[in-house]
Design a protein around this motif. Structure first.
Motif, PDB file in Angstrom:
ATOM      1  N   GLY A  15      23.896  -3.300  15.675  1.00  0.00           N
ATOM      2  CA  GLY A  15      23.305  -2.937  14.326  1.00  0.00           C
ATOM      3  C   GLY A  15      24.750  -2.943  13.273  1.00  0.00           C
ATOM      4  N   VAL A  68      20.549 -10.198   9.588  1.00  0.00           N
ATOM      5  CA  VAL A  68      19.152  -9.420   9.943  1.00  0.00           C
ATOM      6  C   VAL A  68      18.626  -9.408  11.328  1.00  0.00           C
ATOM      7  CG1 VAL A  68      16.628  -9.726   9.345  1.00  0.00           C
ATOM      8  CG2 VAL A  68      18.392  -9.990   7.628  1.00  0.00           C
ATOM      9  N   GLY A  69      19.180 -10.709  12.070  1.00  0.00           N
ATOM     10  CA  GLY A  69      18.857 -10.688  13.504  1.00  0.00           C
ATOM     11  C   GLY A  69      19.541  -9.457  14.246  1.00  0.00           C
ATOM     12  N   LEU A  72      18.024  -6.107  13.320  1.00  0.00           N
ATOM     13  CA  LEU A  72      16.795  -5.981  13.865  1.00  0.00           C
ATOM     14  C   LEU A  72      17.014  -5.550  15.297  1.00  0.00           C
ATOM     15  CD1 LEU A  72      13.758  -6.333  13.724  1.00  0.00           C
ATOM     16  CD2 LEU A  72      13.888  -8.651  14.304  1.00  0.00           C
ATOM     17  N   ILE A  76      15.494  -2.035  16.795  1.00  0.00           N
ATOM     18  CA  ILE A  76      14.549  -2.055  17.920  1.00  0.00           C
ATOM     19  C   ILE A  76      15.136  -1.468  19.011  1.00  0.00           C
ATOM     20  CG2 ILE A  76      13.017  -3.452  19.341  1.00  0.00           C
ATOM     21  CD1 ILE A  76      12.551  -5.521  17.018  1.00  0.00           C
TER      22      ILE A  76
END
Length: 138
Positions: A15, A68-69, A72, A76
């Motif tokens: 992240g 963004v990937g 995410l 998560i």
């Protein structure tokens, strides 16, 4: 060692890499070519697939989408490790998905990027695998 803690650190690294990449994409010069005239050229040239965009816009979109990937994934898997560890560590789907994603990022970093993302993603992968192994051993 606590598997959830290791998974959270692993996710946090990914992240953080995504956040740094996003900031550098829009607010820094680190992703710009050293030859700044290439930015002008990229901003004027359309790709073969469509005339409705430019290579520069695609460059920015690909970089933002990549960020963004990573974000995410970090959010998560960090959330699952902290709030739903039992689900994460009992789900072969989540374990294989995460392993495949991280391994893919490591291969991309090794082949196309540079040492900082490779080191960060490699460490994240090691922590990820260790957390899963510890959860299986428990």
């Amino acid at each position: 060692m606590n598997p959830s803690l290791l998974m959270t650190i692993s996710a946090g690294i990914v992240g953080l890499l995504g956040l740094v990449h996003l900031v550098l994409t829009f607010f820094g010069a680190k992703h710009l070519p050293k030859d700044r005239s290439l930015v002008d050229a990229m901003a004027k040239i359309a790709p073969e697939i469509t005339a409705r965009t430019t290579i520069w816009k695609m460059w920015m979109g690909f970089n933002a989408g990549h960020s963004v990937g990573l974000l995410l994934f970090g959010l998560i898997y960090g959330y699952l490790a902290l709030a739903h560890g039992e689900l994460l560590f009992q789900s072969s789907f989540f374990q294989v998905l995460g392993l495949g994603t991280l391994a893919s990022y490591v291969v991309l970093a090794r082949r196309y990027w540079f040492i900082a993302p490779l080191a960060g993603l490699g460490l994240s992968l090691i922590l990820y695998v260790t957390s899963i192994a510890l959860a299986w051993a428990a």
